[in-house]
Design a protein around this motif. Structure first.
Motif, mmCIF file in Angstrom:
data_model
loop_
_atom_site.group_PDB
_atom_site.id
_atom_site.type_symbol
_atom_site.label_atom_id
_atom_site.label_comp_id
_atom_site.label_asym_id
_atom_site.label_seq_id
_atom_site.Cartn_x
_atom_site.Cartn_y
_atom_site.Cartn_z
ATOM 1 N N HIS A 190 -11.428 0.529 1.186
ATOM 2 C CA HIS A 190 -10.881 0.680 1.690
ATOM 3 C C HIS A 190 -11.177 0.290 3.034
ATOM 4 O O HIS A 190 -12.368 0.792 3.721
ATOM 5 N N PRO A 191 -10.556 -0.111 4.201
ATOM 6 C CA PRO A 191 -10.791 -0.334 5.800
ATOM 7 C C PRO A 191 -11.548 1.796 6.507
ATOM 8 O O PRO A 191 -10.927 2.261 6.254
ATOM 9 N N ALA A 192 -12.749 1.369 7.585
ATOM 10 C CA ALA A 192 -13.303 2.969 7.511
ATOM 11 C C ALA A 192 -11.593 3.628 8.388
ATOM 12 O O ALA A 192 -10.946 2.913 9.394
ATOM 13 N N GLY A 193 -11.418 4.700 8.819
ATOM 14 C CA GLY A 193 -10.854 5.343 9.514
ATOM 15 C C GLY A 193 -9.592 5.843 8.918
ATOM 16 O O GLY A 193 -8.941 6.844 9.316
ATOM 17 N N LEU A 194 -9.675 5.251 7.515
ATOM 18 C CA LEU A 194 -8.323 5.939 6.910
ATOM 19 C C LEU A 194 -9.291 7.173 5.741
ATOM 20 O O LEU A 194 -10.197 7.292 5.219
ATOM 21 N N GLU A 195 -7.986 7.743 5.390
ATOM 22 C CA GLU A 195 -8.835 9.246 4.498
ATOM 23 C C GLU A 195 -8.224 8.904 2.795
ATOM 24 O O GLU A 195 -7.022 8.203 2.525
ATOM 25 N N SER A 196 -9.379 8.702 2.427
ATOM 26 C CA SER A 196 -9.584 8.273 1.277
ATOM 27 C C SER A 196 -8.099 8.943 -0.483
ATOM 28 O O SER A 196 -7.550 7.503 -1.262
ATOM 29 N N GLY A 197 -8.223 9.924 -0.020
ATOM 30 C CA GLY A 197 -6.970 10.707 -1.162
ATOM 31 C C GLY A 197 -5.758 10.287 -0.393
ATOM 32 O O GLY A 197 -4.437 9.665 -1.816
ATOM 33 N N VAL A 210 -5.016 6.898 0.617
ATOM 34 C CA VAL A 210 -4.817 5.415 0.067
ATOM 35 C C VAL A 210 -4.895 5.490 -1.464
ATOM 36 O O VAL A 210 -3.978 4.498 -1.874
ATOM 37 N N VAL A 211 -5.394 6.391 -1.847
ATOM 38 C CA VAL A 211 -5.694 6.701 -3.615
ATOM 39 C C VAL A 211 -3.509 6.745 -4.080
ATOM 40 O O VAL A 211 -2.860 6.093 -5.296
ATOM 41 N N SER A 212 -3.240 7.740 -3.104
ATOM 42 C CA SER A 212 -1.857 8.393 -3.364
ATOM 43 C C SER A 212 -0.823 7.344 -2.759
ATOM 44 O O SER A 212 -0.111 6.933 -3.936
ATOM 45 N N THR A 213 -1.286 6.266 -2.066
ATOM 46 C CA THR A 213 0.299 5.296 -1.732
ATOM 47 C C THR A 213 0.179 4.224 -2.983
ATOM 48 O O THR A 213 0.319 3.731 -3.452
ATOM 49 N N VAL A 214 -1.230 4.296 -3.394
ATOM 50 C CA VAL A 214 -1.480 2.550 -4.716
ATOM 51 C C VAL A 214 -1.045 3.074 -5.499
ATOM 52 O O VAL A 214 0.004 2.760 -5.696
ATOM 53 N N ASP A 215 -1.073 4.369 -5.997
ATOM 54 C CA ASP A 215 -0.189 4.973 -7.201
ATOM 55 C C ASP A 215 1.158 4.761 -6.616
ATOM 56 O O ASP A 215 2.080 4.037 -7.581
ATOM 57 N N VAL A 249 -0.608 2.013 4.532
ATOM 58 C CA VAL A 249 -0.892 2.950 4.008
ATOM 59 C C VAL A 249 -1.371 3.165 5.788
ATOM 60 O O VAL A 249 -1.065 3.147 6.879
ATOM 61 N N ALA A 250 -0.010 5.034 5.852
ATOM 62 C CA ALA A 250 0.072 5.357 7.330
ATOM 63 C C ALA A 250 0.750 4.122 8.019
ATOM 64 O O ALA A 250 0.113 4.424 9.265
ATOM 65 N N GLY A 251 1.769 3.511 8.052
ATOM 66 C CA GLY A 251 2.099 2.333 8.735
ATOM 67 C C GLY A 251 1.223 1.265 9.033
ATOM 68 O O GLY A 251 1.935 0.388 9.874
ATOM 69 N N GLN A 252 0.554 0.999 8.301
ATOM 70 C CA GLN A 252 -0.224 -0.539 8.712
ATOM 71 C C GLN A 252 -0.719 -1.119 7.219
ATOM 72 O O GLN A 252 -0.920 -0.420 6.002
ATOM 73 N N SER A 253 -0.603 -1.951 7.891
ATOM 74 C CA SER A 253 -1.286 -2.886 6.694
ATOM 75 C C SER A 253 -3.192 -3.107 5.759
ATOM 76 O O SER A 253 -3.492 -2.939 6.794
ATOM 77 N N VAL A 254 -3.015 -2.269 4.555
ATOM 78 C CA VAL A 254 -4.122 -2.114 4.497
ATOM 79 C C VAL A 254 -4.995 -3.459 3.400
ATOM 80 O O VAL A 254 -4.041 -3.200 2.340
ATOM 81 N N GLN A 255 -6.362 -4.515 3.667
ATOM 82 C CA GLN A 255 -6.845 -4.965 2.485
ATOM 83 C C GLN A 255 -7.357 -4.167 1.674
ATOM 84 O O GLN A 255 -8.644 -3.461 2.630
ATOM 85 N N ILE A 256 -7.071 -4.015 0.432
ATOM 86 C CA ILE A 256 -8.570 -3.278 -0.456
ATOM 87 C C ILE A 256 -9.241 -4.438 -0.746
ATOM 88 O O ILE A 256 -8.918 -5.405 -1.696
#
Length: 264
Positions: A188-195, A197-202, A248-255
């Motif tokens: 995931h992009p820098a600056g995001l908390e990995s946990g 990101v994973v919980s949002t994907v879930d 994720v957190a109000g922004q579109s995130v590319q994994i």
């Protein structure tokens, strides 16, 4: 199911092989396999082809390069129904295919009835979430004093972070000088908390019952490799494919699925 989808998808491509290898092994090995989803419905393997198109050649080339360089051991972590041990058969090279017990048992049955040489292949059952990979490899006859190519294609995404750390540590303890490790890493992009990101994907993609557990930033992956004695090659040149996008957190995130190769 994911292993089956990948296996069925891979045979849709023209794949390289060594002079001693079996170019038709892949189709024979997966004959009769069906990819069935959680609800009992057939899965559409075409959805996997976009990810496999760049990924399969990347790992194929690594194995070819290792064989040509005189590396005599290839460890395929989460091998599933992968046929590289058959396509890249080469005198003196031993392949270790590791996966869950039920997958290994079915693969062993399929290999037994194939009209091809499998004396250079060792299958080993392992639960990557709990087992000590180093112990499994030692019991399987892996020589920790000889260089090895370790590959983990589409595996660590499905392990909990602690399981990924145990895997890297276990592999590191079996890696002689000259060894290499290659994995697909979900980034995931820098600056995001990995946990988060994973919980949002879930939540967004799997309604709280998702199988995806480890997604990190590129720097976090690099640090984890270094902690376990690995140096990422060409760290500034990333081979990757976009996997999926979500908010994720109000922004579109590319994994991304990034292909990471490191030396010991």
């Amino acid at each position: 199911m994911i292993r089956v989808v990948c296996a069925l998808g891979r045979v849709e491509f023209e794949r390289p092989h060594t002079a001693e290898g079996d170019p038709d092994a892949g189709r024979t090995l997966v004959q009769g396999l069906q990819a069935i989803g959680p609800g009992g419905e057939p899965s559409d393997i075409s959805l996997s082809l976009g990810l496999l198109a760049p990924r399969a050649p990347y790992f194929d080339q690594l194995v070819l390069d290792a064989v040509e360089a005189g590396i005599l051991q290839v460890v395929n972590l989460g091998a599933g129904y992968d046929d590289r041990a058959l396509r890249f058969r080469h005198s003196g090279v031993r392949f270790f295919d590791l996966d869950l017990p039920d997958v290994v048992a079915d693969k062993a049955r399929r290999l037994e009835v194939m009209d091809t040489d499998t004396t250079h292949i060792t299958l080993a059952a392992v639960d990557f979430g709990t087992a000590d990979v180093a112990e499994v490899l030692a019991h399987a006859g892996h020589d920790a004093q000889q260089p090895t190519l370790f590959i983990a294609e589409h595996l660590v995404l499905f392990l909990e972070p602690g399981g990924v750390e145990r895997l890297l540590a276990g592999v590191s303890s079996r890696a002689a000088s000259g060894s290499a490790l290659a994995i697909t890493a979900e980034v995931h992009p820098a600056g995001l908390e990995s946990g988060l990101v994973v919980s949002t994907v879930d939540d967004v993609m799997f309604s709280g019952a998702g199988p995806l557990h480890t997604i990190r930033s590129r720097d976090a992956w690099s640090a984890l490799f270094q902690q376990n004695g690995w140096q990422i090659e060409d760290a500034d040149e990333v081979t990757a494919v976009n996997h999926f996008e979500l908010p994720v957190a109000g922004q579109s995130v590319q994994i991304q699925t990034q292909f990471v190769t490191a030396t010991v």
